[in-house]
Design a protein around this motif. Structure first.
Motif, mmCIF file in Angstrom:
data_model
loop_
_atom_site.group_PDB
_atom_site.id
_atom_site.type_symbol
_atom_site.label_atom_id
_atom_site.label_comp_id
_atom_site.label_asym_id
_atom_site.label_seq_id
_atom_site.Cartn_x
_atom_site.Cartn_y
_atom_site.Cartn_z
ATOM 1 N N SER A 153 0.815 -1.217 0.000
ATOM 2 C CA SER A 153 0.000 0.000 0.000
ATOM 3 C C SER A 153 0.849 1.267 0.000
ATOM 4 O O SER A 153 0.343 2.343 -0.323
ATOM 5 C CB SER A 153 -0.926 0.008 1.213
ATOM 6 O OG SER A 153 -1.808 -1.081 1.152
ATOM 7 N N TYR B 87 3.101 2.043 -2.021
ATOM 8 C CA TYR B 87 3.257 2.502 -3.404
ATOM 9 C C TYR B 87 2.103 3.407 -3.832
ATOM 10 O O TYR B 87 2.252 4.204 -4.741
ATOM 11 C CB TYR B 87 3.387 1.321 -4.356
ATOM 12 C CG TYR B 87 4.621 0.497 -4.087
ATOM 13 C CD1 TYR B 87 5.881 1.031 -4.308
ATOM 14 C CD2 TYR B 87 4.531 -0.796 -3.597
ATOM 15 C CE1 TYR B 87 7.023 0.294 -4.048
ATOM 16 C CE2 TYR B 87 5.668 -1.546 -3.339
ATOM 17 C CZ TYR B 87 6.904 -0.992 -3.567
ATOM 18 O OH TYR B 87 8.020 -1.718 -3.295
ATOM 19 N N ASN B 88 0.946 3.284 -3.184
ATOM 20 C CA ASN B 88 -0.176 4.167 -3.491
ATOM 21 C C ASN B 88 0.151 5.611 -3.150
ATOM 22 O O ASN B 88 -0.279 6.527 -3.837
ATOM 23 C CB ASN B 88 -1.426 3.730 -2.731
ATOM 24 C CG ASN B 88 -1.932 2.379 -3.178
ATOM 25 O OD1 ASN B 88 -1.603 1.923 -4.268
ATOM 26 N ND2 ASN B 88 -2.710 1.745 -2.345
ATOM 27 N N GLY C 100 1.330 2.751 -7.535
ATOM 28 C CA GLY C 100 0.667 1.494 -7.221
ATOM 29 C C GLY C 100 -0.755 1.480 -7.717
ATOM 30 O O GLY C 100 -1.202 2.347 -8.463
ATOM 31 N N THR C 101 -1.480 0.495 -7.288
ATOM 32 C CA THR C 101 -2.902 0.417 -7.619
ATOM 33 C C THR C 101 -3.703 1.060 -6.497
ATOM 34 O O THR C 101 -3.165 1.459 -5.480
ATOM 35 C CB THR C 101 -3.328 -1.053 -7.773
ATOM 36 O OG1 THR C 101 -3.167 -1.704 -6.506
ATOM 37 C CG2 THR C 101 -2.491 -1.752 -8.816
ATOM 38 N N THR C 102 -4.979 1.145 -6.676
ATOM 39 C CA THR C 102 -5.834 1.691 -5.622
ATOM 40 C C THR C 102 -6.266 0.604 -4.639
ATOM 41 O O THR C 102 -6.996 0.878 -3.702
ATOM 42 C CB THR C 102 -7.078 2.339 -6.228
ATOM 43 O OG1 THR C 102 -7.753 1.373 -7.034
ATOM 44 C CG2 THR C 102 -6.699 3.549 -7.060
ATOM 45 N N GLN C 103 -5.789 -0.599 -4.843
ATOM 46 C CA GLN C 103 -6.131 -1.714 -3.973
ATOM 47 C C GLN C 103 -5.420 -1.554 -2.623
ATOM 48 O O GLN C 103 -4.263 -1.160 -2.561
ATOM 49 C CB GLN C 103 -5.685 -3.011 -4.640
ATOM 50 C CG GLN C 103 -5.926 -4.258 -3.844
ATOM 51 C CD GLN C 103 -5.473 -5.487 -4.618
ATOM 52 O OE1 GLN C 103 -5.169 -5.408 -5.797
ATOM 53 N NE2 GLN C 103 -5.429 -6.608 -3.950
#
Length: 98
Positions: free
Chosen positions: A45, A47-48, A53-56
């Motif tokens: 997370s 990396y968000n 990153g992704t929103t996951q």
């Protein structure tokens, strides 16, 4: 209030707050579990925050250390231990205690 069992031989005394009992600090918990201060705690997370990153959202926390590897659950938190080694025994460590 009594001591809570996190793992066999690892206990903590929860702090009372206005909203109930507080969970132990993640850094102190890992330091006691590994019996060492050379580790790095991170999560995918992170990396968000950097925008790459992704929103996951992830529930697993990753720990880089020199002692063990595998999955471990401490209390109600899941951790993934990744074992890392320096190539030369005289090399400066690349993982610093937080």
């Amino acid at each position: 209030m009594c001591f809570d069992d996190i793992l066999q031989g690892l206990y903590y005394y929860p702090k009372k707050t206005a909203l109930g009992y507080d969970a132990p600090d993640e850094k102190i918990l890992i330091r006691a579990f590994l019996n060492d201060g050379w580790f790095l705690i991170t999560s995918p997370s992170v990396y968000n925050v950097l925008g790459i990153g992704t929103t996951q959202l992830y529930t697993q926390t990753v720990i880089y250390n020199h002692k063990r590897q595998g999955q471990v659950t401490l209390g109600n938190r899941a951790f993934s231990d990744n074992l890392t080694f320096a190539e030369d025994s005289n090399a400066r460590p690349f993982i610093y205690a937080i």
